[in-house]
Design a protein around this motif. Structure first.
Motif, PDB file in Angstrom:
ATOM      1  N   GLN A 147       0.884  -1.180   0.020  1.00  0.00           N
ATOM      2  CA  GLN A 147      -0.192  -0.251   0.041  1.00  0.00           C
ATOM      3  C   GLN A 147       0.982   1.157   0.169  1.00  0.00           C
ATOM      4  OE1 GLN A 147      -4.063  -0.204   0.877  1.00  0.00           O
ATOM      5  NE2 GLN A 147      -3.799   1.412   2.553  1.00  0.00           N
ATOM      6  N   TYR A 154      -4.639   5.256  -1.752  1.00  0.00           N
ATOM      7  CA  TYR A 154      -5.675   4.330  -1.164  1.00  0.00           C
ATOM      8  C   TYR A 154      -5.876   4.801   0.235  1.00  0.00           C
ATOM      9  CZ  TYR A 154      -5.207   1.957  -5.336  1.00  0.00           C
ATOM     10  OH  TYR A 154      -5.234   1.852  -6.595  1.00  0.00           O
ATOM     11  N   PHE A 188      -7.095  -0.364   4.654  1.00  0.00           N
ATOM     12  CA  PHE A 188      -6.568  -1.072   3.451  1.00  0.00           C
ATOM     13  C   PHE A 188      -7.891  -0.847   2.333  1.00  0.00           C
ATOM     14  CE2 PHE A 188      -3.746  -3.658   5.812  1.00  0.00           C
ATOM     15  CZ  PHE A 188      -2.653  -3.148   5.467  1.00  0.00           C
ATOM     16  N   TYR A 192      -7.717  -5.569  -0.922  1.00  0.00           N
ATOM     17  CA  TYR A 192      -6.787  -6.170   0.173  1.00  0.00           C
ATOM     18  C   TYR A 192      -7.487  -6.926   1.181  1.00  0.00           C
ATOM     19  CZ  TYR A 192      -2.642  -3.428  -1.659  1.00  0.00           C
ATOM     20  OH  TYR A 192      -1.666  -2.991  -2.449  1.00  0.00           O
TER      21      TYR A 192
END
Ligand SMILES: [Zn+2]
Length: 469
Positions: A147, A154, A188, A192
């Protein structure tokens, strides 16, 4: 004694929180790593640093039976990680946070924290294991650094990328430890989370748990109001979707041998209930309390007997502290504890919590203070007044003595105090000197009265100070 400086609530570390959803064996969903510009070793370093911070931020539950149980369940799951997602560098370990929220989180490289509230809420060992398997999956898939590779798009705040970047930039780890950690609550992406549910389910099945318990845990959390702030569902939305997805995957998986020791799980739950109500994460954060690693090791009444405080080691270790402004050598068996603007060095058993505060009985601290008074002597008096506010029995014994600290003029003040945790008289030595910018660099040394073996150590520490301002 209580520390001089106000504590800074340093913010948070990645909540690689729990997500859930499994996959399976028959036509088990195949997962892949996301692109990641960090090395596996970076995950390990990043997680290690963050874990230190976490453990100062949150109170760990020190209960051998509970710790041992959670660790065993965790390791059983770890041993079921599919081979393509194993990293020999990772060190999974499982600790229990004494917090009420139904939550758990893991850090890159393996450190995992399970809230006491989650264990109490689960209806079975399988439900608890489900959350843990989901978290293990995030770690194994290296979601944190994946990430970070994508930057902030994100929803990742700058913190983790900044820290990881610092590590990669080759800057000294010591400095990193000093830097106030940015708060970064890691959420997340849905993708994910789904992956962690899928791999988590595969891990569960491999370890002998029914993957559907992961889905059931969503229901349990919902029923218990765990969707409110701070809970698992606040970082793991859409439980209904996930519930269905996990159950679909579960049909593809074959469970390897039946698992779930209900008796031991029930015994652990009962033991936890005996502790009364835990604080919420929000309450912990608001309190600003910092928890030294090894909390409750202080030799205070009410703490478990931890025996004597070790004598200062005669081998010394050098540290660069206060953003590189000071170098100091301390006995090798003292550990560094960051405490707001100050750094403490103390042996095991020489500090601990008492009435919600960290109290030191043995150790030395260095810090920088901005005083309103000019001149070293007046500034020193102001510092002593500040210390006296937190330590009601603090008294000056004698005036100031001239000395040197780091090669510059300094004042030594001898003080006495009655330690509020132990009730014992203690000796405090305060040495102050002025920095170029007018701020005061101070060193405080504390030990119970008459413990002479600490005098030698303090003198050595004191003489080792080098100032780079
Ligand atoms: Zn998750």
């Amino acid at each position: 004694m209580k520390s001089l400086m106000k504590r800074q609530v340093s913010a948070w570390v990645a909540l690689i929180a729990i997500a859930l959803m499994p996959l399976s064996v028959l036509a088990q969903t195949q997962l892949k790593y996301h692109s990641n510009k960090y090395s596996v070793q970076d995950d390990v370093q990043l997680g290690r640093r963050a874990a230190q911070e976490v453990e100062q931020q949150y109170p760990l539950l020190r209960d051998g039976q509970v710790e041992n149980y959670v660790e065993r369940v965790g390791q059983r799951l770890v041993s079921a990680i599919p081979s393509q997602f194993r990293h020999s560098e990772f060190q999974y370990n499982f600790k229990v946070v004494n917090a009420r929220d139904i939550n758990a989180f893991a850090l890159p490289g393996g450190p995992m924290y399970v809230n006491r509230g989650m264990i109490e809420a689960a209806r079975s060992e399988g439900e608890m294991a489900g959350v843990m398997a989901h978290e293990i999956a995030h770690v194994a898939l290296r979601h944190g650094t994946a990430q970070a590779t994508k930057g902030q798009k994100y929803g990742l705040l700058a913190g983790i990328a900044g820290i990881a970047g610092t590590i990669l930039g080759g800057s000294q780890v010591g400095q990193l430890a000093q830097a106030p950690f940015a708060v970064y609550l890691l959420k997340f992406s849905r993708e994910y989370e789904t992956e962690a549910d899928i791999l988590g389910s595969q891990i569960m099945a491999g370890a002998g748990y029914d993957p559907r318990d992961l889905a059931n845990m969503f229901r349990t959390i919902q029923q218990q109001g765990g969707g409110s702030s701070g809970g698992f569902l606040s970082s793991h939305p859409s439980p209904n979707d996930r519930y269905a997805r996990i159950n679909r995957e579960a049909q593809l998986l074959r469970v390897e041998g039946g698992r779930g020791d209900t008796r031991e799980f029930a015994a652990v739950q009962q033991r936890l209930r005996g502790y009364g109500s835990a604080p919420t994460m929000a309450e912990i954060a608001r309190s600003g309390q910092r928890y030294p690693v090894g909390e409750n090791t202080g030799n205070y009444p009410g703490n478990r007997p931890s025996g004597r405080v070790e004598y200062p080691s005669t081998r010394y270790q050098s540290y660069s502290i206060l953003n590189g402004g000071v170098e100091v050598s301390v006995p090798g068996n003292w550990r560094q504890l960051n405490d707001g603007n100050a750094v403490w060095f103390a042996p095991e058993g020489g500090y601990g919590q008492f009435n919600g505060q960290v109290i030191y009985t043995h150790g030395a601290s260095l810090g920088v203070a901005q005083t309103s008074s000019r001149g070293l002597q007046r500034a020193t008096q102001e510092l002593i007044n500040g210390l006296a506010q937190g330590n009601r029995n603090l008294r000056a014994s004698g005036g100031y003595q001239r000395t040197t600290l780091g090669g510059r003029t300094a004042l030594l003040s001898n003080l006495t105090n009655v330690n509020e945790a132990t009730g014992r008289s203690e000796t405090i030595r305060l040495v102050t000197t002025q920095l170029r910018n007018g701020q005061i660099l101070y060193m405080v040394a504390v030990a119970p009265q008459g413990e002479r073996n600490f005098d030698t150590a303090f003198n050595t520490v004191f003489r080792s100070v080098r100032i780079n301002d």
